[in-house]
Design a protein around this motif. Structure first.
Motif, PDB file in Angstrom:
ATOM      1  N   TYR A  64       0.848  -1.185   0.000  1.00 46.06           N
ATOM      2  CA  TYR A  64       0.000   0.000   0.000  1.00 46.06           C
ATOM      3  C   TYR A  64       0.884   1.235   0.000  1.00 46.06           C
ATOM      4  O   TYR A  64       1.694   1.424   0.924  1.00 46.06           O
ATOM      5  CB  TYR A  64      -0.912   0.000   1.232  1.00 46.06           C
ATOM      6  N   PRO A  65       0.736   2.078  -1.040  1.00 47.93           N
ATOM      7  CA  PRO A  65       1.646   3.240  -1.184  1.00 47.93           C
ATOM      8  C   PRO A  65       1.297   4.366  -0.223  1.00 47.93           C
ATOM      9  O   PRO A  65       0.914   5.454  -0.622  1.00 47.93           O
ATOM     10  CB  PRO A  65       1.444   3.659  -2.644  1.00 47.93           C
ATOM     11  N   GLU A  66       1.400   4.035   1.065  1.00 49.87           N
ATOM     12  CA  GLU A  66       1.171   5.059   2.084  1.00 49.87           C
ATOM     13  C   GLU A  66       2.511   5.558   2.575  1.00 49.87           C
ATOM     14  O   GLU A  66       3.561   5.138   2.087  1.00 49.87           O
ATOM     15  CB  GLU A  66       0.385   4.433   3.253  1.00 49.87           C
ATOM     16  N   SER A  67       2.470   6.412   3.549  1.00 51.61           N
ATOM     17  CA  SER A  67       3.726   6.876   4.116  1.00 51.61           C
ATOM     18  C   SER A  67       3.683   6.702   5.635  1.00 51.61           C
ATOM     19  O   SER A  67       2.895   7.392   6.284  1.00 51.61           O
ATOM     20  CB  SER A  67       3.959   8.349   3.764  1.00 51.61           C
ATOM     21  N   PRO A  68       4.444   5.763   6.226  1.00 49.55           N
ATOM     22  CA  PRO A  68       5.371   4.869   5.521  1.00 49.55           C
ATOM     23  C   PRO A  68       4.633   3.764   4.764  1.00 49.55           C
ATOM     24  O   PRO A  68       3.488   3.457   5.105  1.00 49.55           O
ATOM     25  CB  PRO A  68       6.204   4.283   6.675  1.00 49.55           C
TER      26      PRO A  68
END
Lengths: 105, 105
Positions: B71-75
């Motif tokens: 999942y391209p979240e941060s982090p």
């Protein structure tokens, strides 16, 4: 995670390590039809070699899945049959076949 | 014996050869609770080493049983989850556990 659960997994891995060997599932399936003589099993699975069939039956006997019964007739009759422990494998094999048919190659 | 039946046995042997490896059944059981991050799986099975857990997850992914979702979240969040093929293993594992509880050591 309790000791009991650990044991259950260890036993499960033992089951899987019996049946990942070629022919094991098929031999048990054949014996689910009832006790059979060596030559009947060999005829039902013509593509298995004698060396391997003898070896597999030995392994199944050592694992308490198959019993080798000797009838003191003339000539002596020897039959292989599943123990209760072996017959109980039926439920596992049935689920594996269902899974294989749906998800296998 | 038809080709189809032969394939079914071959696929069955493949299933067994996945699960005769230590921890495989347990990892799938843990993932049956839902998608999980690596560290959650590792915490649930504290006795497994990182080296082995990474290796097992790789094998399960290669076999199409587990999918690694990023999942391209941060982090960035990475989760492991069972595929439909993997979820369907539940029926097999349930029967194996029943058998092990009754007939295992």
């Amino acid at each position: 995670m309790g000791k009991e659960l650990n044991n259950s997994y260890q036993n499960a891995e033992e089951v899987f390590s019996i049946f990942d060997k070629k022919w094991m599932g098929l031999i048990v399936d054949v014996l689910l039809d009832g006790p059979q003589r060596y030559k009947d099993i060999a005829q039902t699975i013509p593509t298995i070699s004698d060396r391997i069939l003898v070896q597999r039956l030995k392994e199944l006997t050592e694992n308490g899945i198959v019993i080798r019964k000797v009838y003191p007739e003339s000539p002596i009759r020897v039959e292989y049959q599943l123990t209760d422990k072996g017959i109980a494998l039926n439920a596992i094999l049935a689920e594996v076949h269902k899974w294989s048919e749906k998800w296998g190659d």
